[in-house]
Motif scaffolding. Structure first.
Motif, PDB file in Angstrom:
ATOM      1  N   LYS A   1       0.834  -1.204   0.000  1.00 35.93           N
ATOM      2  CA  LYS A   1       0.000   0.000   0.000  1.00 35.93           C
ATOM      3  C   LYS A   1       0.871   1.257   0.000  1.00 35.93           C
ATOM      4  CE  LYS A   1      -3.867  -0.044   2.606  1.00 35.93           C
ATOM      5  NZ  LYS A   1      -4.734  -0.347   3.790  1.00 35.93           N
ATOM      6  N   LEU A   2       1.916   1.245   0.813  1.00 33.14           N
ATOM      7  CA  LEU A   2       2.806   2.411   0.852  1.00 33.14           C
ATOM      8  C   LEU A   2       3.584   2.552  -0.456  1.00 33.14           C
ATOM      9  CD1 LEU A   2       4.110   2.144   4.530  1.00 33.14           C
ATOM     10  CD2 LEU A   2       2.707   3.985   3.560  1.00 33.14           C
ATOM     11  N   ARG A   3       4.033   1.417  -1.004  1.00 33.59           N
ATOM     12  CA  ARG A   3       4.761   1.454  -2.267  1.00 33.59           C
ATOM     13  C   ARG A   3       3.859   2.002  -3.383  1.00 33.59           C
ATOM     14  NH1 ARG A   3       6.763  -2.728  -6.209  1.00 33.59           N
ATOM     15  NH2 ARG A   3       7.387  -1.387  -7.927  1.00 33.59           N
ATOM     16  N   GLY A   4       2.602   1.518  -3.400  1.00 29.77           N
ATOM     17  CA  GLY A   4       1.653   1.988  -4.411  1.00 29.77           C
ATOM     18  C   GLY A   4       1.412   3.491  -4.290  1.00 29.77           C
ATOM     19  N   LEU A   5       1.367   3.978  -3.049  1.00 28.88           N
ATOM     20  CA  LEU A   5       1.152   5.411  -2.823  1.00 28.88           C
ATOM     21  C   LEU A   5       2.294   6.231  -3.442  1.00 28.88           C
ATOM     22  CD1 LEU A   5      -0.820   7.325  -1.122  1.00 28.88           C
ATOM     23  CD2 LEU A   5       1.048   7.392   0.539  1.00 28.88           C
ATOM     24  N   LEU A   6       3.522   5.730  -3.260  1.00 30.22           N
ATOM     25  CA  LEU A   6       4.677   6.478  -3.775  1.00 30.22           C
ATOM     26  C   LEU A   6       4.786   6.354  -5.295  1.00 30.22           C
ATOM     27  CD1 LEU A   6       6.716   5.678  -0.686  1.00 30.22           C
ATOM     28  CD2 LEU A   6       6.457   7.991  -1.591  1.00 30.22           C
ATOM     29  N   ASP A   7       4.401   5.204  -5.841  1.00 33.54           N
ATOM     30  CA  ASP A   7       4.334   5.074  -7.304  1.00 33.54           C
ATOM     31  C   ASP A   7       3.291   6.041  -7.864  1.00 33.54           C
ATOM     32  OD1 ASP A   7       6.296   3.148  -7.437  1.00 33.54           O
ATOM     33  OD2 ASP A   7       4.906   1.452  -7.590  1.00 33.54           O
ATOM     34  N   ARG A   8       2.192   6.171  -7.135  1.00 36.34           N
ATOM     35  CA  ARG A   8       1.135   7.096  -7.535  1.00 36.34           C
ATOM     36  C   ARG A   8       1.650   8.543  -7.511  1.00 36.34           C
ATOM     37  NH1 ARG A   8      -4.201   7.158  -8.178  1.00 36.34           N
ATOM     38  NH2 ARG A   8      -5.407   8.947  -7.454  1.00 36.34           N
ATOM     39  N   ALA A   9       2.475   8.841  -6.532  1.00 39.22           N
ATOM     40  CA  ALA A   9       3.065  10.186  -6.451  1.00 39.22           C
ATOM     41  C   ALA A   9       3.956  10.445  -7.672  1.00 39.22           C
ATOM     42  CB  ALA A   9       3.876  10.326  -5.165  1.00 39.22           C
ATOM     43  N   ARG A  10       4.752   9.446  -8.041  1.00 38.27           N
ATOM     44  CA  ARG A  10       5.614   9.574  -9.215  1.00 38.27           C
ATOM     45  C   ARG A  10       4.778   9.850 -10.465  1.00 38.27           C
ATOM     46  NH1 ARG A  10       7.243   3.958 -10.707  1.00 38.27           N
ATOM     47  NH2 ARG A  10       5.065   4.100 -11.357  1.00 38.27           N
ATOM     48  N   ASP A  11       3.626   9.166 -10.562  1.00 38.07           N
ATOM     49  CA  ASP A  11       2.821   9.270 -11.781  1.00 38.07           C
ATOM     50  C   ASP A  11       1.917  10.498 -11.811  1.00 38.07           C
ATOM     51  OD1 ASP A  11       3.989   6.939 -12.531  1.00 38.07           O
ATOM     52  OD2 ASP A  11       2.235   5.663 -12.175  1.00 38.07           O
ATOM     53  N   THR A  12       1.432  10.936 -10.648  1.00 41.00           N
ATOM     54  CA  THR A  12       0.409  11.993 -10.642  1.00 41.00           C
ATOM     55  C   THR A  12       0.914  13.330 -10.113  1.00 41.00           C
ATOM     56  OG1 THR A  12      -0.480  11.485  -8.444  1.00 41.00           O
ATOM     57  CG2 THR A  12      -1.375  10.219 -10.290  1.00 41.00           C
ATOM     58  N   ARG A  13       2.153  13.373  -9.628  1.00 40.92           N
ATOM     59  CA  ARG A  13       2.819  14.613  -9.209  1.00 40.92           C
ATOM     60  C   ARG A  13       2.001  15.503  -8.279  1.00 40.92           C
ATOM     61  NH1 ARG A  13       6.994  15.126 -13.330  1.00 40.92           N
ATOM     62  NH2 ARG A  13       7.282  12.934 -13.877  1.00 40.92           N
ATOM     63  N   PRO A  14       1.654  15.000  -7.103  1.00 39.34           N
ATOM     64  CA  PRO A  14       1.030  15.878  -6.112  1.00 39.34           C
ATOM     65  C   PRO A  14       2.070  16.875  -5.581  1.00 39.34           C
ATOM     66  CG  PRO A  14       1.621  13.808  -5.113  1.00 39.34           C
ATOM     67  CD  PRO A  14       1.947  13.668  -6.576  1.00 39.34           C
ATOM     68  N   ALA A  15       1.597  17.829  -4.763  1.00 44.45           N
ATOM     69  CA  ALA A  15       2.523  18.823  -4.199  1.00 44.45           C
ATOM     70  C   ALA A  15       3.517  18.164  -3.244  1.00 44.45           C
ATOM     71  CB  ALA A  15       1.736  19.910  -3.480  1.00 44.45           C
TER      72      ALA A  15
END
Lengths: 241, 300, 101
Positions: free
Chosen positions: B90-104
């Motif tokens: 879950k944590l890994r997916g969150l960080l992959d999501r950050a890489r892909d969606t570029r939150p602040a």
């Protein structure tokens, strides 16, 4: 250590052994490589970690000028992190994180990263650099673990006989390179009869900069949930509303 | 001051969801792979142990002062916030999501002893994957900030993950290290590290010594609002420099620090070596007063 | 772990989803989902304490008699909570639904 290097790099190597650290260059069948690592099942201290990170940074800088990022072959031989009050006070995990950042920098500068586990790779010492490579190979008799079963039984308060029985069928907690292979944490298990230089060439050629370990664990049947769960969070397709 | 004291809500006492709601804009949090999906650990179930519907970690999206962020929080009370296969994924997916969606930014409320021993191999690999994903988010330009102030602190592999973050917010109650004091005492003896000496444990791994050494970026009081304020302050600072020159500088700073404090065995040794006044009394100061002293020492 | 399911009568609740509590020693979590029959409450219990089913049944029946819980499915992961703690968590989660409606 020299026996190992001679067998890995029959075309020659120039690796300096300094205490428990080693660093230098060697000739693989695919061309010149950097060799960086630890030996003799080192308990990783901040000093050892700093020497490793320095070696990685030097490798990156050396190759910047030539514009050719040579692969880095990590040799991981570690019983884990050093257990000491001084090291904890100095925030040993901060030194490990710095080393991890240096390894990641090398990857982003185009260095192919391959780890060879020699002897033993345990827990924090393994996380700090060996486990971050693109391709991770275990040499024969390599031991890989977080903790041995007896200590695990004590901490979890589960009978050791029960853990041993479960370990026969589940790769999920018991020590063993084979278990890590099934879970995708180790790409290849080398055996004594293998042609190691050829194996290394293959690892160097097949390595790429992406982390495929969860998919590997799923395809080998040892870690069936990690990829699916991470993908669901990444895709965000199932908000829990 | 008194108004602040009245509205103070302890981060240490709060659970993972309460921490997230205290951090982000009201009503903005939307959970991913939440408890209703019942992603429970089959490895705990095989051992006939209780499972949790979220496997001890909460991840999702929110806003902070209107800016889109991703946020994750570990549940320290569930198996010590330990990282198993699902928890780590879950944590890994969150960080992959950050890489892909570029939150602040990504905020990680860490409260964990590290690898979950009941699924040790899966946990170790998961933390390694989490480390790579965190580094991937940073490389994509997304800053990752850690927050530590729970009962489990950040130890083992999660201690390494914490230090991979671009900034760390800690309370004095938070602890950051690699091997827990109990482990060191068990292996090396009580003379090396007396894990029952709580004051010593805090002087070795607590928020104040971590702030002193620069391992923590901000020290805050044990208060949800203070952690939120700290997160906003780090977001406003922007991501730190990266790349070869920055890591060269870190290398030199870490080497110099190791040399300077080569004989230190107690936070007091470090405070005295830095010439801080009344080292023994530093433990009594609140976060603001302590930060002022450290800031002065750093600019001196 | 001991697991069992109860199906109890209760007045209809406003269907909603909720979570309360944390799985830790002496504590439990209760997850609320929507079920089918509007006048029944289904409760799935998974507890680390063996042999206390009668106590569970009494505490759960009492809670769904005091709060509207019809049409809900409660899923419980318990790590050895006392009946008082179980009752408190049930009150918390069911009251949070009443307030939300």
């Amino acid at each position: 250590m020299n026996t190992l290097l001679d067998r890995l790099f029959p075309a020659g190597h120039d690796v300096t052994i300094d205490g428990l650290n080693l660093a230098g260059t060697a000739h693989s069948a695919t061309g010149p490589v950097h060799v960086i690592g630890t030996r003799d099942r080192a308990a990783l201290t901040s000093d050892i970690a700093l020497r490793l990170s320095q070696a990685v940074l030097s490798a990156v800088r050396d190759d910047l000028a030539s514009g050719r990022a040579r692969p880095i072959v990590f040799i991981a031989s570690t019983q884990g992190q050093a257990l000491s009050r001084h090291e904890e006070l100095m925030c040993l995990n901060g030194y490990f994180a710095h080393l991890a950042r240096c390894v990641d920098l090398a990857r982003r500068h185009g260095h192919v990263l391959v780890t060879l586990i020699h002897g033993e790779a345990v827990s924090g010492g393994f996380l700090a650099f060996g486990l971050l490579a693109d391709r991770i190979c275990a040499l024969p008799c390599a031991q890989v673990k977080v903790m041995d079963l007896r200590a695990m039984a004590r901490v979890t308060r589960i009978a050791p006989e029960r853990l041993e029985a479960l370990a026969q069928t589940s790769p999920v907690f018991a020590p063993g390179a084979e278990n890590y292979w099934r879970m995708g944490g180790i790409h290849d298990l080398w055996s004594d009869g293998d042609d190691w230089p050829a194996q290394l060439s293959r690892a160097l050629t097949e390595a790429d900069g992406s982390d495929h370990r969860a998919a590997l664990g799923a395809s080998r049947g040892g870690r069936t949930l990690a990829r699916a769960v991470a993908t669901r969070v990444m895709a965000g397709s199932t908000p829990d509303a | 001051m008194s108004a602040h004291a009245i509205t103070r809500r302890s981060w240490f006492e709060a659970d993972a969801r309460t921490r997230i709601h205290g951090l982000v804009d009201a009503g903005s949090f939307s959970e991913l792979c939440g408890p209703h999906e019942r992603l429970t650990s089959p490895h705990l179930a095989v051992l006939d142990l209780p499972v949790a519907f979220d496997d001890g970690v909460v991840v999702g999206e929110a806003t902070l002062d209107g800016e889109r962020i991703l946020v994750g929080a570990q549940q320290g009370e569930f198996n010590g916030g330990s990282v198993g296969e699902i928890h780590g994924a879950k944590l890994r997916g969150l960080l992959d999501r950050a890489r892909d969606t570029r939150p602040a930014a990504v905020l990680l409320a860490i409260d964990s002893g590290g690898v979950r021993l009941h699924e040790a191999n899966a946990g170790l690999i998961a933390i390694s994957e989490l480390m790579r994903a965190l580094l991937g988010a940073r490389a994509a330009g997304v800053p990752v900030y850690g927050l530590i102030g729970g009962s489990c602190g950040a130890f083992g592999g999660m201690g390494i993950v914490a230090r991979l973050c671009d900034g760390l917010i800690m309370s004095e109650e938070g602890r950051l290290g690699l091997s827990g004091p109990e482990v060191i005492e068990t292996v090396k003896g009580v003379d090396e590290f007396d894990s029952k000496d709580r004051a010593l444990v805090w002087r070795i791994t607590g928020g104040k010594i971590r702030r002193t050494l620069g391992e923590a970026t901000l020290l805050v009081d044990d208060d949800l609002g203070a952690f939120r304020g700290g997160a906003k302050a780090l977001l406003a600072r922007g991501a730190p420099l990266r790349g070869l020159a920055a890591l060269d500088a870190d290398q030199a700073a870490l080497a110099a620090r190791a040399q300077r404090h080569a004989d230190a065995r107690d936070g007091l040794d470090i405070w005295r070596a830095l010439g801080l006044p009344d080292a023994e009394r530093l433990a009594m100061l609140d976060a603001d007063a302590f930060n002022r002293i450290i800031d002065r020492a750093e600019t001196a | 772990m001991e697991t069992f399911t109860l199906d109890l009568p209760s007045t209809p609740a406003n269907g909603a989803r909720a979570l309360c509590g944390v799985v830790s020693s002496g504590n439990l979590e209760i997850l609320v989902d929507t079920g089918h029959a509007p006048d029944r409450c289904r409760i799935d219990v998974s507890t680390s304490a063996q042999g206390f089913r009668d106590t569970w049944e009494a505490v759960l029946a009492d809670a769904v008699a005091r709060h509207p819980a019809g049409g809900l499915v409660l899923s419980i992961n318990d790590a050895g909570a006392t009946p008082a703690v179980v009752s408190l968590r049930l009150d918390q989660v069911l009251e949070s639904l009443e307030q939300a409606s």
